[in-house]
Design a protein around this motif. Structure first.
Motif: not given
Length: 308
Positions: A186-196
């Protein structure tokens, strides 16, 4: 004193206002005519009756300082006066200000109190900047949870307290399942969103004031829970795990299920002199390892027992 640029007011020995200068009027929005001759000066700063610093000095009630002020000098540190800092409501101007306050006595030739002078400085901008820097120092920039430094300091303090009290201390280590595959898909931006999203769940599920939810590193999180046995720790872990699963965040690359899930290792110890916080971390990490290698999306717990 009327034309001093520093907001200043003066109380007589009976704590009635005898001077309320122009700068004080500008700071508080309260005209001198409303307070002169009265003991209602507190209304300029607070919504409910309470002593101001000049009152405390006039009354000799320095024992009230701790309960009334965010920070203050100790009696004797500022000669015969007092210094303090506090958030003030400022009802008339309808804004909250952080004021630095000095109060000093005036005595007559016989050493009798004649008056108390209180001066005020608006330190709101400096205080907000200080709070922002403190937040940066203890919070993770991505998730808003406590950062690793704050986690380490809190665990050390809670460990010492639990050892003194002979009380249980629990730790959760939490890992987002197959997070590398999630980032690759999904890409790193989605990854950051997941962590949030995971952090938001933790904020809602870890609600006791004494507990600390932290980002431990990468996709790994941690929760420190003082005065909590293993059963209690596992219950909290299950709440977090289920709440994240219920978000139904898609994870098509997961080898466990079709959504984002968590694996959690829980560990509990009643600390002793021959143990240290690293032992608890290692025990929680071992429980997390077992959770991952027994299918993920689960909680595994264990108690750390002192060596005989």
């Amino acid at each position: 004193m009327q034309h001093l640029v520093v907001p200043t007011f003066v109380l007589d020995a009976d704590r009635r206002v005898i001077i309320w200068n122009k700068a004080c009027e500008r700071l508080t929005g309260v005209p001198a005519s409303e307070v002169l001759g009265s003991s209602d000066h507190w209304r300029a700063f607070y919504e409910e009756p309470r002593h101001c610093l000049a009152d405390i000095l006039a009354l000799g009630r320095t024992e009230e300082l701790d309960s009334l002020y965010a920070a203050h000098s100790e009696p004797g540190e500022a000669a015969h006066g007092l210094r303090a800092e506090n958030w003030c409501i400022m009802p008339k101007v309808k804004k909250r200000l952080y004021l630095a306050i000095d109060a000093g006595p005036i005595y007559d030739e016989d050493g009798q109190l004649m008056a108390v002078v209180e001066t005020l400085r608006d330190n709101t901008e400096q205080k907000l900047a200080q709070m922002a820097l403190h937040s940066l120092a203890i919070k993770d920039g991505l998730t808003g949870l406590a950062n690793r430094r704050s986690f380490d300091e809190t665990l050390e303090a809670d460990w010492l307290h639990a050892m003194r009290e002979g009380a249980p201390l629990s730790l959760l280590l939490i890992d987002v399942d197959h997070f590398k595959l999630y980032n690759d898909t999904y890409g790193h931006q989605k990854g950051d969103s997941c962590l949030r999203h995971v952090a938001e769940v933790m904020t809602k599920q870890v609600f006791r004031p004494a507990d600390l939810a932290a980002r431990y590193g990468g996709e790994e999180f941690a929760v420190i829970m003082p005065m909590t046995d293993l059963d209690g720790a596992v219950r909290v872990a299950e709440r977090i795990r289920i709440a994240v699963s219920d978000l139904e965040l898609p994870h098509s690359a997961s080898q466990t299920t079709d959504r984002v899930t968590l694996s959690v290792g829980a560990a509990t110890v009643v600390p002793t002199m021959d143990q240290n916080p690293t032992d608890l971390i290692n025990h929680a990490d071992a429980a997390l390892y077992r959770a991952k290698h027994s299918g993920r999306n689960r909680v595994v717990g264990g108690e750390l027992v002192a060596a005989e």
